[in-house]
Design an enzyme around this catalytic site. Structure first.
Site, PDB file in Angstrom:
ATOM      1  N   GLU A 139       0.858  -1.177   0.000  1.00  0.00           N
ATOM      2  CA  GLU A 139       0.000   0.000   0.000  1.00  0.00           C
ATOM      3  C   GLU A 139       0.896   1.230   0.000  1.00  0.00           C
ATOM      4  O   GLU A 139       1.687   1.427   0.929  1.00  0.00           O
ATOM      5  CB  GLU A 139      -0.913   0.032   1.227  1.00  0.00           C
ATOM      6  CG  GLU A 139      -1.824   1.255   1.238  1.00  0.00           C
ATOM      7  CD  GLU A 139      -2.507   1.501   2.577  1.00  0.00           C
ATOM      8  OE1 GLU A 139      -3.295   2.467   2.643  1.00  0.00           O
ATOM      9  OE2 GLU A 139      -2.249   0.762   3.537  1.00  0.00           O
ATOM     10  N   ASP A 145       5.190   4.502   3.573  1.00  0.00           N
ATOM     11  CA  ASP A 145       4.957   5.944   3.766  1.00  0.00           C
ATOM     12  C   ASP A 145       6.245   6.557   4.279  1.00  0.00           C
ATOM     13  O   ASP A 145       7.085   5.855   4.860  1.00  0.00           O
ATOM     14  CB  ASP A 145       3.812   6.193   4.759  1.00  0.00           C
ATOM     15  CG  ASP A 145       3.128   7.533   4.543  1.00  0.00           C
ATOM     16  OD1 ASP A 145       3.799   8.578   4.708  1.00  0.00           O
ATOM     17  OD2 ASP A 145       1.941   7.563   4.198  1.00  0.00           O
ATOM     18  N   ASP A 190      -2.180  12.284  -2.229  1.00  0.00           N
ATOM     19  CA  ASP A 190      -2.288  13.695  -2.602  1.00  0.00           C
ATOM     20  C   ASP A 190      -2.475  13.743  -4.121  1.00  0.00           C
ATOM     21  O   ASP A 190      -1.626  13.240  -4.869  1.00  0.00           O
ATOM     22  CB  ASP A 190      -1.005  14.427  -2.206  1.00  0.00           C
ATOM     23  CG  ASP A 190      -1.086  15.935  -2.433  1.00  0.00           C
ATOM     24  OD1 ASP A 190      -1.883  16.370  -3.292  1.00  0.00           O
ATOM     25  OD2 ASP A 190      -0.330  16.659  -1.768  1.00  0.00           O
ATOM     26  N   ASP A 224     -10.806  10.182  -3.150  1.00  0.00           N
ATOM     27  CA  ASP A 224     -11.955  11.091  -3.147  1.00  0.00           C
ATOM     28  C   ASP A 224     -11.772  12.184  -4.184  1.00  0.00           C
ATOM     29  O   ASP A 224     -12.642  13.047  -4.326  1.00  0.00           O
ATOM     30  CB  ASP A 224     -12.116  11.718  -1.760  1.00  0.00           C
ATOM     31  CG  ASP A 224     -10.934  12.610  -1.421  1.00  0.00           C
ATOM     32  OD1 ASP A 224      -9.788  12.116  -1.487  1.00  0.00           O
ATOM     33  OD2 ASP A 224     -11.136  13.788  -1.108  1.00  0.00           O
TER      34      ASP A 224
END
Length: 235
Positions: free
Chosen positions: A58, A83, A132, A168
């Site tokens: 991920e 990350d 982002d 989103d």
């Protein structure tokens, strides 16, 4: 988050057995401006997970809600959350340790260096969750579904490996569809309103994963933002 809490979590992370935090010199040759192969590349199943199960990563995992959630649902797969923000990774790594999830691991690094850590064909799937969107045109290179990044993914995914995008951002959703078409990738699933029209139509395994909702996703949904989903195969 206060500075003191961050320092405590950074100290914790150094003791976590399910976190890798490589130094820059381990992954990048600054003199020759080239990526260096990390010692774990090609050895994740053998040295980290100690099984032959599929590996799913991920990218931009944040607090690791997806990586940990997937590890709970699919004990026969291995999951790696990636990350650069250590204070965020701490949450997922701690949850995985507390729950004894041996199939969840976390890698703290920039996604630019992702090819350092995996051998060709070592990965089965890549999930990109709420990155982002980088809408400014001068930041196109930083969008995680642009060809620059996808070419990197192609080298570490198995042949015809899968990429999933959940976001989103209608902008990033449309941008990704354009990239898929322009580069001849195979579009397998896409919807601009996941929970409004399509979540019950996808395959059962993917539906299980899509049922995981991060803290920010719940906030976005409550504010009326539509969640988009795209699955495609690169070759």
């Amino acid at each position: 988050m206060g500075k003191k809490k961050k320092l405590i979590r950074f100290a914790d992370m150094k003791t976590f057995s399910n976190v890798l935090q490589p130094g820059l010199c381990e992954v990048f040759d600054s003199e020759n401006k080239s990526i260096l192969p990390h010692k774990l590349a090609g050895k994740w199943r053998e040295e980290v997970f100690q099984n032959d199960n599929p590996i799913v990563i991920e990218l931009g995992c944040g607090k690791g809600e997806y990586s940990v959630g997937m590890a709970r649902k699919f004990p026969n797969k291995n999951f790696i959350g990636v990350d650069i923000k250590g204070a965020r990774i701490w949450y997922g790594a701690k949850d995985a340790l507390d729950e004894g999830l041996n199939n969840a691991f976390f890698l703290r690094t920039r996604i630019d260096f992702i090819t350092s850590f995996f051998a060709p064909g070592e990965l089965d799937e890549i999930w990109i969750t709420f990155p982002d969107p980088q809408p400014q045109e001068n930041r196109r290179r930083k969008r995680l579904t642009n060809k620059l990044f996808t070419d990197r993914y192609k080298t570490i995914l198995k042949p015809n490996g899968l990429v999933h995008l959940k976001t989103d951002s209608a902008f990033l959703h449309e941008f990704t569809l354009d990239e898929i078409q322009e580069n001849g990738y195979d579009l397998l699933e896409t919807t601009a309103d996941l929970y409004g029209e399509k979540v019950d139509e996808v395959d059962p395994d993917t539906r299980e994963i899509l049922s995981i909702k991060t803290h920010y996703e719940q906030l976005f949904s409550a504010q009326g933002y539509k969640i988009t989903y795209t699955k495609y195969r690169i070759h």
